[in-house]
Write an enzyme that holds these catalytic residues in place. Structure first.
Site, PDB file in Angstrom:
ATOM      1  N   SER A 138      57.326  -4.498  65.241  1.00 40.60           N
ATOM      2  CA  SER A 138      58.446  -4.911  64.383  1.00 40.60           C
ATOM      3  C   SER A 138      59.001  -3.724  63.601  1.00 40.60           C
ATOM      4  O   SER A 138      58.230  -2.848  63.159  1.00 40.60           O
ATOM      5  CB  SER A 138      57.966  -5.969  63.393  1.00 40.60           C
ATOM      6  OG  SER A 138      58.938  -6.151  62.378  1.00 40.60           O
ATOM      7  N   TYR A 151      51.860  -8.464  57.272  1.00 36.57           N
ATOM      8  CA  TYR A 151      52.537  -8.460  58.576  1.00 36.57           C
ATOM      9  C   TYR A 151      52.618  -7.038  59.131  1.00 36.57           C
ATOM     10  O   TYR A 151      52.290  -6.796  60.300  1.00 36.57           O
ATOM     11  CB  TYR A 151      53.933  -9.075  58.415  1.00 36.57           C
ATOM     12  CG  TYR A 151      54.752  -9.135  59.680  1.00 36.57           C
ATOM     13  CD1 TYR A 151      54.364  -9.918  60.758  1.00 36.57           C
ATOM     14  CD2 TYR A 151      55.939  -8.410  59.792  1.00 36.57           C
ATOM     15  CE1 TYR A 151      55.125  -9.984  61.912  1.00 36.57           C
ATOM     16  CE2 TYR A 151      56.712  -8.466  60.933  1.00 36.57           C
ATOM     17  CZ  TYR A 151      56.301  -9.250  61.995  1.00 36.57           C
ATOM     18  OH  TYR A 151      57.072  -9.301  63.140  1.00 36.57           O
TER      19      TYR A 151
HETATM   20  N1  NAP Z   1      62.635 -12.362  64.721  1.00 38.38           N
HETATM   21  C1  NAP Z   1      62.482 -11.174  64.184  1.00 38.38           C
HETATM   22  O1  NAP Z   1      63.223 -10.776  63.259  1.00 38.38           O
HETATM   23  C2  NAP Z   1      61.430 -10.225  64.714  1.00 38.38           C
HETATM   24  C3  NAP Z   1      61.584  -8.866  64.414  1.00 38.38           C
HETATM   25  C4  NAP Z   1      60.610  -7.971  64.885  1.00 38.38           C
HETATM   26  C5  NAP Z   1      59.536  -8.436  65.650  1.00 38.38           C
HETATM   27  N2  NAP Z   1      59.425  -9.776  65.911  1.00 38.38           N
HETATM   28  C6  NAP Z   1      58.275 -10.209  66.727  1.00 38.38           C
HETATM   29  O2  NAP Z   1      58.774 -10.811  67.895  1.00 38.38           O
HETATM   30  C7  NAP Z   1      57.814 -11.726  68.408  1.00 38.38           C
HETATM   31  C8  NAP Z   1      58.499 -13.030  68.768  1.00 38.38           C
HETATM   32  O3  NAP Z   1      58.988 -13.616  67.594  1.00 38.38           O
HETATM   33  P1  NAP Z   1      60.360 -14.435  67.543  1.00 38.38           P
HETATM   34  O4  NAP Z   1      61.248 -13.725  66.597  1.00 38.38           O
HETATM   35  O5  NAP Z   1      60.855 -14.748  68.900  1.00 38.38           O
HETATM   36  O6  NAP Z   1      59.838 -15.742  66.768  1.00 38.38           O
HETATM   37  P2  NAP Z   1      59.679 -17.272  67.208  1.00 38.38           P
HETATM   38  O7  NAP Z   1      60.987 -17.796  67.699  1.00 38.38           O
HETATM   39  O8  NAP Z   1      59.041 -17.922  66.041  1.00 38.38           O
HETATM   40  O9  NAP Z   1      58.662 -17.199  68.435  1.00 38.38           O
HETATM   41  C9  NAP Z   1      57.291 -17.018  68.265  1.00 38.38           C
HETATM   42  C10 NAP Z   1      56.600 -17.418  69.553  1.00 38.38           C
HETATM   43  O10 NAP Z   1      55.195 -17.179  69.391  1.00 38.38           O
HETATM   44  C11 NAP Z   1      54.516 -18.311  69.877  1.00 38.38           C
HETATM   45  N3  NAP Z   1      53.209 -18.465  69.220  1.00 38.38           N
HETATM   46  C12 NAP Z   1      52.934 -18.503  67.906  1.00 38.38           C
HETATM   47  N4  NAP Z   1      51.638 -18.707  67.686  1.00 38.38           N
HETATM   48  C13 NAP Z   1      51.058 -18.792  68.923  1.00 38.38           C
HETATM   49  C14 NAP Z   1      49.745 -19.007  69.387  1.00 38.38           C
HETATM   50  N5  NAP Z   1      48.705 -19.176  68.542  1.00 38.38           N
HETATM   51  N6  NAP Z   1      49.527 -19.038  70.725  1.00 38.38           N
HETATM   52  C15 NAP Z   1      50.547 -18.875  71.585  1.00 38.38           C
HETATM   53  N7  NAP Z   1      51.817 -18.670  71.213  1.00 38.38           N
HETATM   54  C16 NAP Z   1      52.065 -18.631  69.895  1.00 38.38           C
HETATM   55  C17 NAP Z   1      55.425 -19.492  69.603  1.00 38.38           C
HETATM   56  O11 NAP Z   1      55.162 -20.538  70.532  1.00 38.38           O
HETATM   57  P3  NAP Z   1      54.378 -21.911  70.196  1.00 38.38           P
HETATM   58  O12 NAP Z   1      54.643 -22.232  68.751  1.00 38.38           O
HETATM   59  O13 NAP Z   1      54.986 -22.886  71.152  1.00 38.38           O
HETATM   60  O14 NAP Z   1      52.952 -21.600  70.499  1.00 38.38           O
HETATM   61  C18 NAP Z   1      56.787 -18.880  69.888  1.00 38.38           C
HETATM   62  O15 NAP Z   1      57.113 -19.007  71.254  1.00 38.38           O
HETATM   63  C19 NAP Z   1      56.726 -11.837  67.340  1.00 38.38           C
HETATM   64  O16 NAP Z   1      55.621 -11.036  67.722  1.00 38.38           O
HETATM   65  C20 NAP Z   1      57.382 -11.258  66.107  1.00 38.38           C
HETATM   66  O17 NAP Z   1      56.444 -10.710  65.217  1.00 38.38           O
HETATM   67  C21 NAP Z   1      60.353 -10.667  65.471  1.00 38.38           C
END
Ligand code: NAP
Length: 241
Positions: A138, A151
């Protein structure tokens, strides 16, 4: 390093946001997919829609479920070419107020689970003599923003693990890389472990990326095999102009 057409691409957290967008982008380029998340209905519907895809209910913090996920991938397609370790969660709390149980849970998901997935898939990739693993960090790691300590700690630890694994695997045909997204419009903010309203306030005025942009950057990274790529604007310490 890896041609995405016909590649077997395993995405964790494929039920929403960046993971779902990555699955769609990889499918559009001809990949075969293994879609993992806890919300099985979502990944099952996505697999049906995309075709040449299997959905696996998997909580990546459960080691046995991770092993079963990799077995399901090999059973379905005989190999695993790409893993996108994307499942993750945020947390917004001052260091002083971060609950220790929340930190333990965050590390289990953002650090230990990607390691478990790597350890489960590496024997398959070593036997193939090829494979690419992309771990999702991130852009918050580029700053010392109040409220992001736990985080950022989880993601920085993942980045170092990734960089060192990359060196350890040099010469095996297996590449390990880090993608560093900027703030992206997904379910992330609504799914924070703690501190939703404070985190949202901190992002006021920031233009969010679309998950599709991150997905393209992930596939570009798979293609290049570079150690790292970021979508973070120069003004926030990244390389994006
Ligand atoms: N959005 C941002 O601004 C941002 C910025 C930088 C990095 N990121 C990173 O990008 C990645 C994806 O995040 P996103 O932004 O797409 O958020 P999101 O829409 O909340 O997606 C998170 C995903 O992780 C899965 N997940 C959570 N806990 C889990 C578990 N115990 N086992 C399996 N799957 C799990 C969720 O699926 P289920 O709930 O169905 O299990 C969901 O598909 C993360 O690693 C996050 O830290 C996000």
């Amino acid at each position: 390093m890896v041609d995405i057409e016909d590649a077997v691409v395993l995405v964790t957290g494929a039920s929403s946001g960046i993971g779902e967008a990555t699955a769609r982008a990889a499918a559009a380029r001809g990949a075969r997919l293994v879609l993992a998340a806890r919300r099985e209905d979502r990944v099952a519907a996505l697999a049906d829609e995309l075709g040449r895809a299997v959905a696996v209910r998997c909580d990546v913090t459960d080691d046995e479920q991770v092993d079963a996920l990799v077995r399901a991938a090999v059973d379905a397609f005989g190999r695993v070419d790409v893993v996108v370790n994307n499942a993750g969660q945020g947390l917004h709390a001052s260091v002083e107020e971060t609950s220790l149980d929340d930190l333990r849970a965050l590390l289990a998901l953002n650090l230990v689970a990607p390691l478990a997935v790597m350890q489960a898939v590496l024997p398959v990739m070593r036997a193939q003599g090829s494979g690419t693993i992309v771990n999702v960090s991130s852009g918050t790691t580029f700053a010392d923003a109040p409220g992001t300590g736990a985080y950022v700690a989880s993601k920085i630890a993942l980045e170092r693990l990734t960089a060192i694994a990359r060196e350890e695997l040099r010469g095996t045909g297996v590449t390990v890389s880090t993608i560093i997204p900027f703030a992206t419009g997904t379910e992330f903010l609504a799914s924070l472990r703690d501190g939703r309203s404070d985190a949202a306030a901190g992002l006021a005025g920031v233009e969010l990326d679309r998950p599709e942009q991150v997905a393209e950057a992930i596939l570009d990274l798979v293609a290049s095999g570079a150690a790292q790529a970021d979508l973070v604007p120069v003004a926030y310490g990244g390389t994006r102009s």
